[in-house]
Motif scaffolding. Sequence first.
Motif, PDB file in Angstrom:
ATOM      1  N   ASN A 102       0.816  -1.208   0.000  1.00  0.00           N
ATOM      2  CA  ASN A 102       0.000   0.000   0.000  1.00  0.00           C
ATOM      3  C   ASN A 102       0.859   1.272   0.000  1.00  0.00           C
ATOM      4  O   ASN A 102       1.296   1.758   1.039  1.00  0.00           O
ATOM      5  N   LYS A 103       1.065   1.818  -1.200  1.00  0.00           N
ATOM      6  CA  LYS A 103       1.941   2.997  -1.335  1.00  0.00           C
ATOM      7  C   LYS A 103       1.363   4.234  -0.654  1.00  0.00           C
ATOM      8  O   LYS A 103       2.085   5.016  -0.044  1.00  0.00           O
ATOM      9  N   ALA A 104       0.029   4.420  -0.771  1.00  0.00           N
ATOM     10  CA  ALA A 104      -0.588   5.589  -0.147  1.00  0.00           C
ATOM     11  C   ALA A 104      -0.418   5.512   1.374  1.00  0.00           C
ATOM     12  O   ALA A 104      -0.084   6.504   2.036  1.00  0.00           O
ATOM     13  N   ILE A 156       7.112   5.332 -12.796  1.00  0.00           N
ATOM     14  CA  ILE A 156       6.590   4.490 -11.718  1.00  0.00           C
ATOM     15  C   ILE A 156       5.060   4.438 -11.714  1.00  0.00           C
ATOM     16  O   ILE A 156       4.462   4.074 -10.721  1.00  0.00           O
ATOM     17  N   ASN A 157       4.471   4.807 -12.839  1.00  0.00           N
ATOM     18  CA  ASN A 157       3.030   4.576 -12.981  1.00  0.00           C
ATOM     19  C   ASN A 157       2.782   3.942 -14.349  1.00  0.00           C
ATOM     20  O   ASN A 157       2.962   4.586 -15.386  1.00  0.00           O
ATOM     21  N   GLY A 158       2.405   2.679 -14.316  1.00  0.00           N
ATOM     22  CA  GLY A 158       2.243   1.912 -15.550  1.00  0.00           C
ATOM     23  C   GLY A 158       1.121   2.460 -16.421  1.00  0.00           C
ATOM     24  O   GLY A 158       1.247   2.506 -17.648  1.00  0.00           O
ATOM     25  N   THR A 159       0.031   2.877 -15.775  1.00  0.00           N
ATOM     26  CA  THR A 159      -1.114   3.383 -16.542  1.00  0.00           C
ATOM     27  C   THR A 159      -0.718   4.623 -17.333  1.00  0.00           C
ATOM     28  O   THR A 159      -1.000   4.730 -18.531  1.00  0.00           O
ATOM     29  N   GLY A 160      -0.058   5.551 -16.667  1.00  0.00           N
ATOM     30  CA  GLY A 160       0.382   6.791 -17.323  1.00  0.00           C
ATOM     31  C   GLY A 160       1.353   6.480 -18.447  1.00  0.00           C
ATOM     32  O   GLY A 160       1.286   7.090 -19.531  1.00  0.00           O
ATOM     33  N   GLY A 185      -6.872  -3.540 -16.141  1.00  0.00           N
ATOM     34  CA  GLY A 185      -6.739  -3.796 -14.704  1.00  0.00           C
ATOM     35  C   GLY A 185      -5.518  -3.169 -14.060  1.00  0.00           C
ATOM     36  O   GLY A 185      -5.166  -3.496 -12.932  1.00  0.00           O
ATOM     37  N   TYR A 186      -4.867  -2.242 -14.733  1.00  0.00           N
ATOM     38  CA  TYR A 186      -3.685  -1.601 -14.151  1.00  0.00           C
ATOM     39  C   TYR A 186      -4.039  -0.319 -13.405  1.00  0.00           C
ATOM     40  O   TYR A 186      -3.330   0.078 -12.492  1.00  0.00           O
ATOM     41  N   ALA A 187      -5.108   0.326 -13.831  1.00  0.00           N
ATOM     42  CA  ALA A 187      -5.433   1.643 -13.282  1.00  0.00           C
ATOM     43  C   ALA A 187      -5.899   1.530 -11.823  1.00  0.00           C
ATOM     44  O   ALA A 187      -6.428   0.505 -11.403  1.00  0.00           O
ATOM     45  N   GLU A 188      -5.652   2.586 -11.070  1.00  0.00           N
ATOM     46  CA  GLU A 188      -6.142   2.665  -9.691  1.00  0.00           C
ATOM     47  C   GLU A 188      -7.669   2.734  -9.705  1.00  0.00           C
ATOM     48  O   GLU A 188      -8.267   3.135 -10.718  1.00  0.00           O
ATOM     49  N   ALA A 189      -8.281   2.414  -8.548  1.00  0.00           N
ATOM     50  CA  ALA A 189      -9.740   2.489  -8.448  1.00  0.00           C
ATOM     51  C   ALA A 189     -10.208   3.889  -8.845  1.00  0.00           C
ATOM     52  O   ALA A 189     -11.203   4.059  -9.553  1.00  0.00           O
ATOM     53  N   PHE A 193      -5.778   9.151  -9.684  1.00  0.00           N
ATOM     54  CA  PHE A 193      -4.518   8.833  -9.007  1.00  0.00           C
ATOM     55  C   PHE A 193      -3.425   8.537 -10.028  1.00  0.00           C
ATOM     56  O   PHE A 193      -2.265   8.851  -9.808  1.00  0.00           O
ATOM     57  N   ASP A 194      -3.808   7.906 -11.133  1.00  0.00           N
ATOM     58  CA  ASP A 194      -2.830   7.600 -12.180  1.00  0.00           C
ATOM     59  C   ASP A 194      -2.561   8.838 -13.036  1.00  0.00           C
ATOM     60  O   ASP A 194      -1.416   9.248 -13.180  1.00  0.00           O
ATOM     61  N   VAL A 195      -3.618   9.433 -13.603  1.00  0.00           N
ATOM     62  CA  VAL A 195      -3.380  10.479 -14.610  1.00  0.00           C
ATOM     63  C   VAL A 195      -2.983  11.820 -13.998  1.00  0.00           C
ATOM     64  O   VAL A 195      -2.357  12.628 -14.668  1.00  0.00           O
ATOM     65  N   HIS A 202       3.077   9.130  -4.488  1.00  0.00           N
ATOM     66  CA  HIS A 202       3.189   8.247  -3.316  1.00  0.00           C
ATOM     67  C   HIS A 202       4.479   7.434  -3.403  1.00  0.00           C
ATOM     68  O   HIS A 202       5.252   7.325  -2.447  1.00  0.00           O
ATOM     69  N   LYS A 203       4.712   6.863  -4.580  1.00  0.00           N
ATOM     70  CA  LYS A 203       5.879   5.976  -4.744  1.00  0.00           C
ATOM     71  C   LYS A 203       7.180   6.764  -4.634  1.00  0.00           C
ATOM     72  O   LYS A 203       8.151   6.312  -4.013  1.00  0.00           O
ATOM     73  N   LEU A 204       7.214   7.951  -5.240  1.00  0.00           N
ATOM     74  CA  LEU A 204       8.463   8.727  -5.202  1.00  0.00           C
ATOM     75  C   LEU A 204       8.770   9.222  -3.788  1.00  0.00           C
ATOM     76  O   LEU A 204       9.933   9.310  -3.386  1.00  0.00           O
ATOM     77  N   PRO A 297       7.733  -5.174 -14.564  1.00  0.00           N
ATOM     78  CA  PRO A 297       6.315  -4.837 -14.453  1.00  0.00           C
ATOM     79  C   PRO A 297       6.015  -4.115 -13.143  1.00  0.00           C
ATOM     80  O   PRO A 297       6.372  -4.603 -12.070  1.00  0.00           O
ATOM     81  N   GLY A 298       5.369  -2.977 -13.264  1.00  0.00           N
ATOM     82  CA  GLY A 298       5.092  -2.153 -12.084  1.00  0.00           C
ATOM     83  C   GLY A 298       3.726  -2.413 -11.489  1.00  0.00           C
ATOM     84  O   GLY A 298       3.335  -1.768 -10.510  1.00  0.00           O
ATOM     85  N   ALA A 299       2.981  -3.321 -12.068  1.00  0.00           N
ATOM     86  CA  ALA A 299       1.632  -3.612 -11.570  1.00  0.00           C
ATOM     87  C   ALA A 299       1.246  -5.011 -12.014  1.00  0.00           C
ATOM     88  O   ALA A 299       2.038  -5.699 -12.668  1.00  0.00           O
ATOM     89  N   GLY A 300       0.043  -5.413 -11.640  1.00  0.00           N
ATOM     90  CA  GLY A 300      -0.433  -6.740 -12.050  1.00  0.00           C
ATOM     91  C   GLY A 300      -0.418  -7.703 -10.881  1.00  0.00           C
ATOM     92  O   GLY A 300       0.301  -7.513  -9.900  1.00  0.00           O
TER      93      GLY A 300
HETATM   94  N1  HSE Z   1      -2.077   2.063 -10.924  1.00  0.00           N
HETATM   95  C1  HSE Z   1      -0.714   1.673 -10.718  1.00  0.00           C
HETATM   96  C2  HSE Z   1       0.008   1.788 -12.051  1.00  0.00           C
HETATM   97  C3  HSE Z   1      -0.659   0.264 -10.188  1.00  0.00           C
HETATM   98  O1  HSE Z   1      -0.635   2.010 -13.081  1.00  0.00           O
HETATM   99  O2  HSE Z   1       1.212   1.694 -12.071  1.00  0.00           O
HETATM  100  C4  HSE Z   1       0.578  -0.070  -9.426  1.00  0.00           C
HETATM  101  O3  HSE Z   1       0.804   0.748  -8.339  1.00  0.00           O
END
Ligand code: HSE
Length: 435
Positions: A102-104, A156-160, A185-189, A193-195, A202-204, A297-300
């Motif tokens: 949980n990064k947040a 560090i954001n796969g979606t972006g 299925g990569y995007a945050e709820a 948070f991603d875009v 959070h990660k940085l 891979p940063g997610a999954g």
């Molecule tokens: N939503 C995040 C991403 C998942 O796209 O990288 C992993 O933290």
Amino acid sequence: MKPVNVGIVGLGTVGSGTFNVLYRNAEDIARRAGREILVTHVGARRDHPNADTSGVRVSRDIFAVVDDPEVDILVELIGGTSTARELVLKAIANGKHVVTANKALIAEHGNEIFAAAQKEGVNVAFEAAVAGGIPIIKAIREGLAANRIDWVAGIINGTGNYILTEMGDKGRAFDEVLKEAQALGYAEADPTFDVEGIDAAHKLTIIASIAFGIPLQFSKIYTEGISHITRADVAYAEELGYKIKHLGMTRQTATGVELRVHPTLIPERRLIANVNGVMNAVMVQSDAVGPTLYYGPGAGSEPTASAVVADVVDVARALTTDPNNRVPHLAFRADSLSDTPILPIADVVTGFYLRMEVKDQPGVLAKIAAALSDADINIEAIIQKDQLDANSPVPLIMIVRQVLESKMNDALDKIRALDVLAEDIVRIRLETLGP
Ligand code: HSE
């Protein structure tokens, strides 16, 4: 030796992956940890179609796992900050070790959580919170322990990254690609948070703390997302030899620590500029080893589970060690954290990409160049595009060399006052990421 009992709370994408990897690779994991690791209790509000929990105690009340005296390690995979904080603090108070993705939670409440863990002599491990399956926490905290770290730059954001890659490679529109990333299925709820860069921030925040030995300071990070990046800017940047990436950048300077996430032009010859799709990469510049790059891979589900399970193994190995001699949570010992300030973004030095839609009149370019030159801003490259038709403005694209952000802002205000712009200036920071 007695097995280690694990309680998993949260049986979503990462929880089910963790459950399955622990079962599938149980034998190798036990050989590595020196004892069996068993999932004895799962706390989840609902079942997961990919995780067969028959034979394992399952509680719908997730706090039942925290109060289970048989559980040695609590694996928190529910996400969010409020219930997760309560759950983790309770686990610590109950003398349990914690593993979380949980990064947040770590970025916003890590200082409090680590202090509580230190007091109780338990471990809180969080490898999966940053860059999913890439073991970047371990690499910086342990593998680079000899070095003075100068800076860390990460995708560090796969979606972006997926959105920017598709815009660049296929000229696709932002909204269309975002919908696809969500379906994968990569995007945050909450996709903002991603875009809007919050997930990367959070990660940085976590990376900066372990790189420089400073407390977690999420409230001070400068955060800018990718929602204003256009296909045209991606294409112009490529014409000039750059890729636009959403980059987290933290650098130790003589006056403080830079802590910022924003779209960034990177020379296309850098390896990190070629990290595409949902993949993540973190580049670390340190004094002894020089530049190192970590990719993956940063997610999954199982990539993130890989990091969660590695933490479980680490914690299992450390169960019998003196808490004072364990690897410190934030790489530096808690009593040795530094109070180096986080620099405001106005005090940061970067290059810039500028796009100005200007009126098609003689002398416009000269006036803009003069405004930049008056501020000692050095132009590295410039292109001017044709008008679409006789009445439309002319796109003028420039790369300028490194300049203090406040100085750039002043120069841009002077250009705005010239009355030559048809719309506001687009500016994107640039990092060369060279030695
Ligand atoms: N939503 C995040 C991403 C998942 O796209 O990288 C992993 O933290």
